[in-house]
Design an enzyme around this catalytic site. Structure first.
Site, PDB file in Angstrom:
ATOM      1  N   CYS A  70       0.847  -1.199   0.000  1.00 55.57           N
ATOM      2  CA  CYS A  70       0.000   0.000   0.000  1.00 55.57           C
ATOM      3  C   CYS A  70       0.884   1.252   0.000  1.00 55.57           C
ATOM      4  CB  CYS A  70      -0.979  -0.034   1.174  1.00 55.57           C
ATOM      5  SG  CYS A  70      -2.334   1.142   0.987  1.00 55.57           S
ATOM      6  N   HIS A 126      -3.602  -5.598   0.903  1.00 51.73           N
ATOM      7  CA  HIS A 126      -2.943  -5.829   2.191  1.00 51.73           C
ATOM      8  C   HIS A 126      -2.894  -7.317   2.574  1.00 51.73           C
ATOM      9  CE1 HIS A 126      -2.533  -1.672   3.711  1.00 51.73           C
ATOM     10  NE2 HIS A 126      -3.590  -1.416   2.976  1.00 51.73           N
ATOM     11  N   GLU A 148      -1.144  -8.623   4.871  1.00 54.60           N
ATOM     12  CA  GLU A 148      -1.028  -8.771   6.331  1.00 54.60           C
ATOM     13  C   GLU A 148      -2.379  -8.733   7.019  1.00 54.60           C
ATOM     14  OE1 GLU A 148      -0.626  -6.054   4.713  1.00 54.60           O
ATOM     15  OE2 GLU A 148      -1.155  -4.288   5.895  1.00 54.60           O
TER      16      GLU A 148
END
Lengths: 815, 267
Positions: B96, B228, B230
């Site tokens: 990002c 994302h 994560e």
């Protein structure tokens, strides 16, 4: 006027009229009784106050800080026909909202009503702090900045609770005027509701997103009563180690200011919040925010906390340094040197430095032997930290400016000296005879359903929700938008596993799947009929939203946020008393203590015709529940064809304040009642069924009633449903079939759910719900339509779920 | 070799904790979240690590253009070390805002001029939503013709991850750049529909050219992506876990695990 100069104001030998003028001229917002108390204090100490002293007292005694109305003694008279009853309260809030918490005496309440936020136990090592604030007047004048600093402020409340808490979620509730409000009715400095909405939404977005905190819950409401005075509620929850939940200042410690610099922005915010807005109100009272400065504070404060580098912390909110430093030093005394405060620019008068509500500032109490290490830590991440003075044992608030003492007040007078108010209010019951419900509406049930779905208070808020990062931190396991088509979730669930494990890797995680759910309840339309019913309904809505998502009642806590008009108006004050009483009555039965709250009174405005008006009385209830196992959470989207649909709770002839009656302008006063005992029993039973994994989907019935809930479940899941209204448990005696249909579809009776039960689990579910009002009313179909059979068993609605979805999504799309 | 991960932090970094957590969960031996001031002051040495992550956030408020200030700081204060880091076979991931930083450092460029950037979403606003992603060189991975599969090994052809950004629209200087990226197998992820076909908004949440969601450099060791990973390490982070059967580990997990395994096997 000369810069940097402190002036003495003569109040000792002036008339009452002059005292009132002094209060008005200096925006002190103190009434005559309070000004006389100030006068008496200074006559006693044989001198006149300086400007900074007067300002400090005004801030400390402001409605915003002291809650003079809610803590007043009250005589409340109720007139119901010929019956007249009188009730006396010594201290309204202490005998209602606070009393619930005291009476329930829950062991899991860690810190309530005394710090910047309430804290409840999460598990044996951690607590969750929760606070909701309002930032209404600033958002009316400068929506982007006002709303941004609103969220910024409540985040600092969480940073400043105990020794500091890590924010893990935000919630935002907005009330605006209608977005199609005629431009010609607006003049002067007043902004159009559409512009206010866009500004508020982007202000909260840009601040919240930059702080890296997910916005996972909220609500948006529209009403003409908010055109001149919108409401912006911002809330934050944080996780805090239980052994960091308390602060203690000791004399000899240093006053350290951390974060942003002080400027002339936001002067008189606390007193300004108690002033009627009109078209010419100035915007200088609004603060200017910078989220990155606050993010740097967050990053460093938590490191400092875990190294035990300070003993107390609080944020600079309303009243700026005067409140923050004054509060921290209230038990012992404090001395500050105002010329040391870092300024954004030169030219501030000493009292302006002291009162400025410039953003992103925290005040810490630091032991002298830790100061060097702490300042080094702040410097390492480019955070400014400055010693302002020290805590003393004198019991006095002392301010110096370049060697001259300009403020010297006793803490006792400051904090205990405000005169107690006595208030009287009378409430007269309105006739609650139900209206003929069908006449005005016609019988096109499907069209009515489509119209209701498109109503601003019902329609999809996806346009707003998607602009807020609800996934950052990776802990949002139940999200605000649910199912294939982004249906409206009842509550969010946060699983703070990463926050705990990332920061405390050695933590024993035996309760690995523990999380918490957050929801809200708000319905000003009920309040237009009866504030008691509104408060009861808001508590019920917030709690049933939690229950619908899989949370139990065992560890559920509430926050109250009253946004009201002037308590000097009888109707407003009577409503405030009734709402407070409802808070006690309902929360006591649910065993859901209040842990924090806030009131914003004097939401008054001068309308286009020059008339003074109050906003609709608006009580927001926010609820939070600890969930032992987030894997038991339930969403509202329909899951599988062939599953059974049940409705829980009884539907009554209660269209008063409903979206149906707003749509059809029926002026019906039969506002929904609430039987908290029955509701509680149902909530416990439903929670048990969910813990046994019997429930595939669940949605509460609120605005728009049963029909809207069913439609939302259908389009969220992208599948159809068929239900029969003659199976719905109801109390609709002596009505025509058409009237019954309307009530069953659209009445907003409290404590109801629509649930989808897994195929083959029906018996077990019915057993779990035994002793409660419920019925199987249909099933999830293999088609794509919502099919409703009326009380006479004929099909009265047969609508494609995609069309219903389009109606629901059309209103705010493409703004 | 043991994997040692440095997650860079600066003013406005948001996703450092969860990115660090993802690497930890994936088996990294050391994970340090380090403020860039400490690298610049030489309190910490980049060369002590073998995986560098630039996480999401709004570095320096993104007040100029997303990631620009952070990128400049890296270029002017750390460029030699950064180049050495890449040349010695180590891994870099930018997620990002981290991707926005990477494109502005030039680490993902074709030539000596900035060849691509991440611009404002077509919708002109910040958007947070789950997207479907196609693993672009999935087929060639199977036939093992490409070496650029370091990050996407063991992933199915279509995965889901959340995006949350206002400036994520991938655009190149001219079309030849896109062709070159494609020919060299440097396009890693593309936004698609449920069937894996490239589709328009909202499937493509920002209007990215060729639906590009993530690319790598010519070595395959530097990855930049807007979604994302994560945020999808565990099943319960997925948007639809209440509605369908899912693996206990999320798709994002494999991206971090692949990095940790690569270091173990290749360095």
């Amino acid at each position: 006027m000369m810069e940097n100069k402190t002036t003495v104001i003569n109040i000792s030998n002036v008339s009452d009229t002059q005292l009132e003028q002094i209060s008005k001229k200096n925006l002190l917002s103190l009434n005559l009784q309070e000004m006389k108390a100030v006068q008496a204090y200074f006559i006693k100490i044989r001198r006149n106050p300086t400007d900074i002293e007067l300002e400090t007292i005004a801030q400390t005694w402001s409605e915003h800080c002291k809650h003079k109305t809610l803590t007043a003694s009250v005589t409340y008279t109720e007139i119901d026909g010929k019956k007249k009853t009188v009730k006396n309260y010594d201290n309204l809030i202490k005998e209602t909202v606070f009393k619930v918490t005291k009476d329930l005496n829950k062991k899991w309440c860690v810190s309530v009503f005394k710090d910047n936020a309430g804290v409840i136990e999460f598990n044996d090592k951690y607590g969750i702090a929760f606070k909701v604030e309002t930032h209404n007047h600033p958002s009316a004048l400068e929506p982007y900045g006002g709303a941004g600093t609103g969220i910024g402020g409540v985040i600092r409340d969480i940073l400043g609770v105990g020794l500091g808490s890590k924010p893990v979620m935000n919630t935002d509730i907005f009330c605006f005027g209608p977005i199609d409000y005629p431009h010609k009715n607006i003049s002067g400095n007043v902004l159009h509701p559409r512009r206010i909405m866009k500004g508020v939404v982007s202000g909260v977005r840009d601040y919240g997103n930059r702080m890296g905190i997910p916005t996972t819950n909220g609500a948006v409401l529209f009403d003409e009563g908010y055109v001149f005075n919108p409401l912006v509620y911002c809330g934050t929850a944080g996780i805090i180690p239980k052994n960091k939940a308390f602060k203690k200042v000791s004399p000899g410690e240093v006053v350290l200011a951390v974060g942003g610099r002080t400027g002339r922005d936001g002067i008189h915010g606390a007193t300004f919040s108690s002033i009627e807005l009109d078209k010419d109100t100035e915007v200088s009272a609004v603060q200017i925010g910078n989220p990155i400065v606050e993010k740097k504070i967050l990053d460093t404060i938590l490191q400092a906390r875990d190294k035990n580098l300070y003993t107390a912390i609080t944020d600079c909110g309303a009243g700026g340094f005067s409140s923050a430093v004054g509060e921290l030093g209230s038990e012992c005394g404090v001395r500050v040197y105002l010329e040391k405060a870092p300024l954004k620019y030169a030219g501030l008068k000493p009292w302006e430095i002291w009162l400025s509500e410039a953003q992103e500032r925290m005040v810490l109490s630091v032991p002298k032997n830790k100061l060097k290490e702490l300042i080094k830590l702040f410097e390492s991440e480019n955070v400014e930290a400055t010693v302002l003075g020290e805590f003393t044992n004198t019991g006095r608030l002392e301010c110096y400016y370049k060697g001259t003492k300009i403020c010297d007040l006793s803490m006792e007078f400051m904090h205990e000296g405000v005169p107690k108010r006595h208030l009287d209010a009378t409430w007269i019951y309105k006739s609650v005879k139900p209206k003929a419900v069908v006449k005005s509406a016609g019988k096109d049930y499907a069209q009515t359903l489509n119209n209701l779905l498109a109503m601003p208070n019902v329609c999809s808020k996806e346009w707003i929700i998607r602009q807020y990062d609800h996934e950052v931190q990776g802990q949002t396991v139940i999200k605000p938008l649910q199912g294939k088509n982004a249906g409206p979730g009842d509550a969010c669930v946060i699983w703070p596993r990463i926050s705990i494990e990332a920061e405390y890797p050695k933590t024993d995680i035996k309760d690995k799947y523990r999380g918490f759910a957050v929801s809200c309840g708000i319905n000003p339309n009920f309040g237009k009929i009866d504030a008691y019913a509104m408060a009861a309904g808001a508590i019920d809505e917030a709690v049933r939203n939690l229950v619908a998502t899989g949370a139990g009642l065992e560890k559920t806590a509430l926050l109250d946020n009253f946004c009201w008009g002037s308590p000097n108006k009888n109707e407003q004050l009577a409503g405030l008393i009734r709402a407070s009483q409802a808070c006690y009555d309902i929360a006591k039965v649910y065993e859901t203590p209040f842990i924090s709250g806030k009131d914003s009174l004097y939401n008054e405005y001068i309308d286009e015709k020059g008339k003074s008006k109050s906003i609709p009385m608006t009580l927001l209830i926010s609820a939070m529940a600890i969930m032992n196992d987030v894997r038991k959470a339930v969403t509202m989207d329909l899951k599988y064809s062939g599953n059974s649909i049940y409705v829980l709770g009884s539907t009554k002839q209660e269209l008063g304040g409903s979206q149906y009656s707003v749509l059809n302008k029926t002026n019906d006063y039969t506002v929904p009642g609430l039987d908290p005992q029955k509701a509680k029993k149902l909530y416990i039973a439903l929670n048990n069924a969910m813990n046994k994994s019997l429930v595939a989907a669940c949605h509460d019935c609120s605005e728009g009633g049963l029909a809207v809930s069913c439609a939302e479940m259908c389009f969220a899941g992208g599948i159809g449903m068929e239900i029969a209204l003659n199976k719905v448990p109801a109390e609709t005696k002596s009505l025509t079939a058409a009237e019954k249909n309307i009530i069953l579809l659209f009445s907003e009776s409290n404590s109801r759910f629509v649930v989808e039960i897994k195929k083959g689990k029906e018996k077990e579910f019915e057993k779990a719900l035994k002793g409660n009002i419920f019925a199987r009313i249909g099933s999830v179909t293999f088609g794509k339509n919502l099919i409703v059979k009326g009380v006479e068993n004929q099909v009265i609605i047969d609508e494609e779920t995609d069309n219903l979805k389009d109606a629901w999504q059309s209103t705010l799309k493409g703004l | 070799m043991k994997s040692k991960v440095i997650v860079l932090r600066t003013a406005g970094t948001n996703c450092d904790k969860e990115t660090g957590y993802a690497f930890k969960t994936a088996g990294a031996q050391t994970v340090d979240l380090v403020h860039i001031n400490r690298l610049f002051k030489k309190e910490v040495k980049l060369s002590d690590y073998n995986i560098m992550a630039i996480p999401g956030g709004f570095s320096f408020g993104d007040d100029i253009s997303a990631g620009k200030v952070f990128a400049n700081k890296l270029i002017y204060q750390l460029s030699g070390e950064l180049k050495k880091f890449v040349d010695s076979g180590k891994l870099i991931i930018g997620i990002c805002n981290g991707f926005q930083v990477l494109v502005k450092t030039g680490l993902l460029d074709i030539d000596n001029e900035q060849s691509q950037t991440l611009s404002f979403n077509d919708s002109a606003k910040f958007e947070c939503r789950w997207v479907n992603l196609k693993i672009s060189n999935f087929k060639s991975q199977i036939s093992n013709q490409q070496t650029t599969n370091i990050w996407t090994k063991n992933l199915p052809e279509i995965i889901q991850l959340p995006v949350a950004h206002a400036e994520g629209k991938f655009i190149t200087r001219d079309e030849s750049i896109t062709d070159e990226l494609e020919e060299n197998g440097r396009i890693m992820f593309q936004y698609c529909d449920e069937e894996g076909d490239l589709a328009d908004y909202p499937y493509n949440p920002n209007g990215a050219q060729e639906n590009i969601a993530g690319i790598c450099d010519k070595t395959g060791r530097v990855l930049g992506m807007m979604p994302h990973p994560e945020r999808y390490i565990m099943k319960y982070q997925h948007a639809a876990w209440t509605a369908k059967e899912l693996d206990e580990t999320g798709s994002g997990f494999h991206i971090f695990k692949n990095a940790v395994d690569y270091i173990k096997n290749n360095l």
